[in-house]
Design an enzyme around this catalytic site. Structure first.
Site, PDB file in Angstrom:
ATOM      1  N   PHE A  22       8.766  55.921  15.773  1.00 54.21           N
ATOM      2  CA  PHE A  22       9.949  56.758  15.542  1.00 54.21           C
ATOM      3  C   PHE A  22      10.813  56.087  14.485  1.00 54.21           C
ATOM      4  O   PHE A  22      11.200  54.932  14.636  1.00 54.21           O
ATOM      5  CB  PHE A  22      10.774  56.959  16.829  1.00 54.21           C
ATOM      6  CG  PHE A  22      11.886  57.934  16.619  1.00 54.21           C
ATOM      7  CD1 PHE A  22      11.659  59.302  16.695  1.00 54.21           C
ATOM      8  CD2 PHE A  22      13.159  57.498  16.272  1.00 54.21           C
ATOM      9  CE1 PHE A  22      12.688  60.212  16.457  1.00 54.21           C
ATOM     10  CE2 PHE A  22      14.186  58.400  16.028  1.00 54.21           C
ATOM     11  CZ  PHE A  22      13.951  59.761  16.126  1.00 54.21           C
ATOM     12  N   ASP A 107      11.189  48.313  10.721  1.00 56.93           N
ATOM     13  CA  ASP A 107      12.298  49.145  11.173  1.00 56.93           C
ATOM     14  C   ASP A 107      12.931  48.434  12.373  1.00 56.93           C
ATOM     15  O   ASP A 107      12.366  48.433  13.468  1.00 56.93           O
ATOM     16  CB  ASP A 107      11.766  50.531  11.559  1.00 56.93           C
ATOM     17  CG  ASP A 107      12.859  51.462  12.057  1.00 56.93           C
ATOM     18  OD1 ASP A 107      13.948  50.966  12.427  1.00 56.93           O
ATOM     19  OD2 ASP A 107      12.629  52.681  12.086  1.00 56.93           O
ATOM     20  N   LYS A 136      22.099  51.374  14.426  1.00 59.75           N
ATOM     21  CA  LYS A 136      22.632  51.289  15.788  1.00 59.75           C
ATOM     22  C   LYS A 136      23.669  50.180  16.032  1.00 59.75           C
ATOM     23  O   LYS A 136      24.861  50.399  15.861  1.00 59.75           O
ATOM     24  CB  LYS A 136      21.477  51.137  16.779  1.00 59.75           C
ATOM     25  CG  LYS A 136      20.552  52.367  16.794  1.00 59.75           C
ATOM     26  CD  LYS A 136      19.679  52.376  18.018  1.00 59.75           C
ATOM     27  CE  LYS A 136      18.580  53.422  17.966  1.00 59.75           C
ATOM     28  NZ  LYS A 136      19.038  54.801  17.927  1.00 59.75           N
TER      29      LYS A 136
HETATM   30  C1  LIG Z   1      13.177  52.624  15.491  1.00 59.60           C
HETATM   31  C2  LIG Z   1      14.202  53.629  15.050  1.00 59.60           C
HETATM   32  N1  LIG Z   1      14.364  53.878  13.742  1.00 59.60           N
HETATM   33  C3  LIG Z   1      15.277  54.751  13.305  1.00 59.60           C
HETATM   34  C4  LIG Z   1      16.086  55.443  14.168  1.00 59.60           C
HETATM   35  C5  LIG Z   1      17.138  56.365  13.595  1.00 59.60           C
HETATM   36  O1  LIG Z   1      17.030  57.629  14.003  1.00 59.60           O
HETATM   37  P1  LIG Z   1      18.103  58.758  13.620  1.00 59.60           P
HETATM   38  O2  LIG Z   1      17.801  59.213  12.238  1.00 59.60           O
HETATM   39  O3  LIG Z   1      17.841  59.789  14.635  1.00 59.60           O
HETATM   40  O4  LIG Z   1      19.434  58.134  13.732  1.00 59.60           O
HETATM   41  C6  LIG Z   1      15.956  55.237  15.538  1.00 59.60           C
HETATM   42  C7  LIG Z   1      16.772  55.997  16.515  1.00 59.60           C
HETATM   43  O5  LIG Z   1      16.551  56.030  17.686  1.00 59.60           O
HETATM   44  C8  LIG Z   1      14.996  54.304  15.995  1.00 59.60           C
HETATM   45  O6  LIG Z   1      14.820  54.067  17.309  1.00 59.60           O
END
Ligand SMILES: Cc1ncc(COP(=O)(O)O)c(C=O)c1O
Length: 288
Positions: A22, A107, A136
């Site tokens: 993700f 990431d 985050k």
């Molecule tokens: C590993 C990871 N990368 C990126 C994101 C960023 O996601 P978003 O674009 O939904 O903020 C998240 C969000 O949970 C994540 O867990």
């Protein structure tokens, strides 16, 4: 990544990522995310992404070709159900990137800034990425994301090449600096390592005493609990009713991401609530 892949006149643009990864919800990050359910309704997505099973070096090697520019991974797959990378795997991926002239992109949006018991999760593995993403925890509640790169890679951007209206805005950056001071100054990664070990011990003990818990995995305060004989969604709901927020992933995994400042007394209380929630969920399942 793609600008870097084209800096020498070659046309390298493909990015290999992992299945069940993700990476976010903008179109590029969505295309990098190796889960069809998140793509649903957003097609057509940007081209050039290939997905391979996580922790499978042979699959990764087979996916790399002359047009590949980068390999992008989470050091611990969070949304997939809290699966840490195998140390041998991540080290071999670094070697593969060095041999083939590829960028290793980690990431660390979920794993970064203390969550796993080190400031960055890659420190557990003795590898350094060429690019790392953060968000985050970086903002302590304020929206900010950041991409860090080795200087040579960062040089692929000239001023204005990747700007955005609120990019680098002083308010969010000042907050992030204060957050970093607190995380480092108050030794929160060390606190997370200690609390995480204590939480995993309590969960393993709960599993031995009461059942329902098949495996406890993770790093620091990023903990996945593999359940058996009880539905994760039911446990999540029962825990929430009792004042504990946990996250159900799929049918059988609970993801626990407690605050880095969690105390031993709070861990006791949380595991007590989880025990009651497991009991309640198992009871309602047997009545169906
Ligand atoms: C590993 C990871 N990368 C990126 C994101 C960023 O996601 P978003 O674009 O939904 O903020 C998240 C969000 O949970 C994540 O867990």
């Amino acid at each position: 990544m793609r600008r870097w892949g084209r800096r020498d006149g070659r046309d390298r643009y493909k990015i290999v990522t992992a299945l069940n990864s993700f990476h976010g919800r903008t179109l590029g990050a969505l295309a990098a995310t190796g889960q069809a359910k998140y793509h649903q309704g957003f097609q057509p997505l940007p081209e050039g992404f290939t997905y391979v099973p996580y922790n499978d070096l042979a699959a990764l090697e087979a996916a790399v070709d002359d047009a590949t520019v980068a390999i992008m991974l989470e050091p611990v797959q969070g949304e997939a159900g809290v699966y840490p990378a195998d140390p041998d795997y991540l080290q071999a991926v670094r070697t593969l990137c060095d041999e083939r002239g590829l960028l290793l992109v980690l990431d660390e949006v979920q794993t970064g800034l203390g969550r796993t018991g080190r400031l960055f999760a890659f420190e557990h593995y003795g590898v350094r990425p060429d690019i790392m993403t953060l968000a985050k925890a970086l903002g302590g509640g304020i929206p900010i994301g950041a991409m860090l790169a080795r200087q040579e890679v960062a040089d692929a951007f000239a001023p204005g090449a990747h700007a955005s209206t609120f990019g680098g805005n002083p308010f969010a950056c000042r907050v992030a600096l204060a957050v970093l001071d607190t995380i480092v100054g108050e030794e929160l990664p060390e606190a997370a390592a200690k609390a995480g070990a204590s939480l995993r011990e309590r969960l393993e003990d709960l599993g031995r005493r009461r059942g329902w818990i098949r495996e406890v995995r993770g790093l620091g305060l990023m903990v996945g609990v593999e359940l058996g004989g009880v539905a994760a969604a039911d446990v999540m709901a029962a825990a929430q009713e009792r004042g504990l927020l946990v996250n159900a992933i799929g049918q059988s995994v609970l993801r626990l991401l407690p605050p880095l400042i969690v105390t031993e007394a709070e861990l006791d209380e949380a595991v007590g609530i989880l025990e009651a929630a497991l009991e309640a969920a198992a009871g309602s399942a047997s009545q169906e």
